[in-house]
Design a protein around this motif. Structure first.
Motif, PDB file in Angstrom:
ATOM      1  N   LYS A 192       0.928  -1.288   0.065  1.00 54.99           N
ATOM      2  CA  LYS A 192       0.028   0.013  -0.032  1.00 54.99           C
ATOM      3  C   LYS A 192       0.724   1.200   0.066  1.00 54.99           C
ATOM      4  CE  LYS A 192      -4.021  -2.121   2.178  1.00 54.99           C
ATOM      5  NZ  LYS A 192      -5.232  -2.004   3.305  1.00 54.99           N
ATOM      6  N   TRP A 233      -9.352  -3.731  -1.099  1.00 55.77           N
ATOM      7  CA  TRP A 233      -8.617  -2.438  -1.195  1.00 55.77           C
ATOM      8  C   TRP A 233      -9.140  -1.399  -1.996  1.00 55.77           C
ATOM      9  CZ3 TRP A 233      -2.552  -4.033  -2.146  1.00 55.77           C
ATOM     10  CH2 TRP A 233      -2.033  -4.932  -1.239  1.00 55.77           C
ATOM     11  N   SER A 234      -9.152  -0.260  -1.741  1.00 55.14           N
ATOM     12  CA  SER A 234      -9.778   0.989  -2.208  1.00 55.14           C
ATOM     13  C   SER A 234      -9.932   1.109  -3.641  1.00 55.14           C
ATOM     14  CB  SER A 234      -9.462   2.049  -1.525  1.00 55.14           C
ATOM     15  OG  SER A 234      -8.090   2.649  -1.933  1.00 55.14           O
ATOM     16  N   HIS A 235      -8.786   0.626  -4.199  1.00 54.46           N
ATOM     17  CA  HIS A 235      -8.760   1.219  -5.848  1.00 54.46           C
ATOM     18  C   HIS A 235      -8.997  -0.425  -6.485  1.00 54.46           C
ATOM     19  CE1 HIS A 235      -7.240   5.065  -6.212  1.00 54.46           C
ATOM     20  NE2 HIS A 235      -6.852   4.954  -4.967  1.00 54.46           N
ATOM     21  N   TRP A 236      -9.256  -1.280  -5.964  1.00 51.07           N
ATOM     22  CA  TRP A 236      -9.733  -2.610  -6.566  1.00 51.07           C
ATOM     23  C   TRP A 236     -10.897  -2.575  -7.385  1.00 51.07           C
ATOM     24  CZ3 TRP A 236     -13.619  -6.428  -6.452  1.00 51.07           C
ATOM     25  CH2 TRP A 236     -13.400  -7.441  -7.178  1.00 51.07           C
ATOM     26  N   SER A 237     -11.010  -3.222  -8.576  1.00 52.43           N
ATOM     27  CA  SER A 237     -12.246  -3.119  -9.333  1.00 52.43           C
ATOM     28  C   SER A 237     -12.535  -4.368  -9.793  1.00 52.43           C
ATOM     29  CB  SER A 237     -12.162  -1.984 -10.817  1.00 52.43           C
ATOM     30  OG  SER A 237     -13.324  -2.195 -11.185  1.00 52.43           O
TER      31      SER A 237
END
Length: 238
Positions: A192, A233-237
């Protein structure tokens, strides 16, 4: 960057503490310098102030030098030269403000010490260069079980980690096979921190998308345990 000076102008020595942060928003380690000034003599009332100025300048110079080194290197702990990496046969430039970061595992040996991780890295690079015919180790950065971030191809060099996605992403790989190896908290924190650094230096955009390798290629990579972790995690799509 911020500096603060604490002065004790009685008989005790003068200490200057420099507290600095090199990159905005990045969780950067803070270094402190405690510098003992010469004992104050009483022959001139201006000498204590002169001592403060001199010591402040020294502390400022040290802070600038350390901060400059951080900015050049980034958050990774071990450079390619330090782990004994071979020079690349050639390199291809990688642009800035990329839209993607792709997470991998090496699917090989796990390591828990700096010495062991260096050996594993050399083995991975040798396989990529000698068996696969690549010009270098495939990933931009790698993370060991010791929690260290190791330089692979590094910043602004295109990797060989996700076929047609290489031109649009950076590749970060965990050393080990995470179908059975497990991620430790220090490894997650290192990843991170590295991603934050990539945003702050402009390598990837602030709105980047995080994928596991299996989302862009027909593979089990980056292993079940990493896959379960990065989906939070925040940016995972998906």
């Amino acid at each position: 960057m911020r500096y603060k000076a604490l002065k004790e102008i009685e008989e005790t020595p003068i200490f200057i503490f420099v507290d600095f942060i090199c990159l905005d928003k990045a969780p950067v380690p803070v270094d402190r310098f405690g510098i003992k000034a010469p004992q104050r003599r009483r022959t001139s009332s201006s000498e204590p102030l002169q001592s403060i100025v001199v010591v402040s300048k020294v502390a400022l110079l040290l802070a600038v030098l350390v901060c400059s080194q951080y900015t050049a290197q980034g958050v990774y702990d071990v450079s390619k030269a330090e782990w004994g990496g071979r020079a690349p046969r050639w390199t291809v430039a990688l642009g800035n403000y990329l839209g993607y970061a792709i997470i991998h595992h090496t699917a090989g040996s796990y390591c828990e010490t700096r010495a062991a991780c260096r050996a594993v890295l050399r083995s991975v690079q040798n396989y990529h260069m000698d068996s696969l015919g690549w010009p270098d180790i495939g990933y931009n950065f790698l993370i060991g079980g010791d929690g260290s971030v190791y330089e692979g191809r590094g910043w602004n060099r295109m990797g060989a980690h996700a076929a047609e996605w290489n031109l649009y992403s950076i590749g970060i790989s965990f050393l080990g096979n995470y179908n059975w190896d497990t991620l430790e908290p220090n490894m997650i924190a290192a990843a991170k921190k590295l991603l934050n650094d990539a945003v702050n230096r402009g390598q990837i955009s602030s709105g980047y998308v995080l994928y596991g390798h299996r989302q862009v290629s027909a593979t089990e990579c980056a292993g079940t345990h990493i896959w379960n972790e990065i989906r939070g995690w925040s940016h995972w799509s998906g």
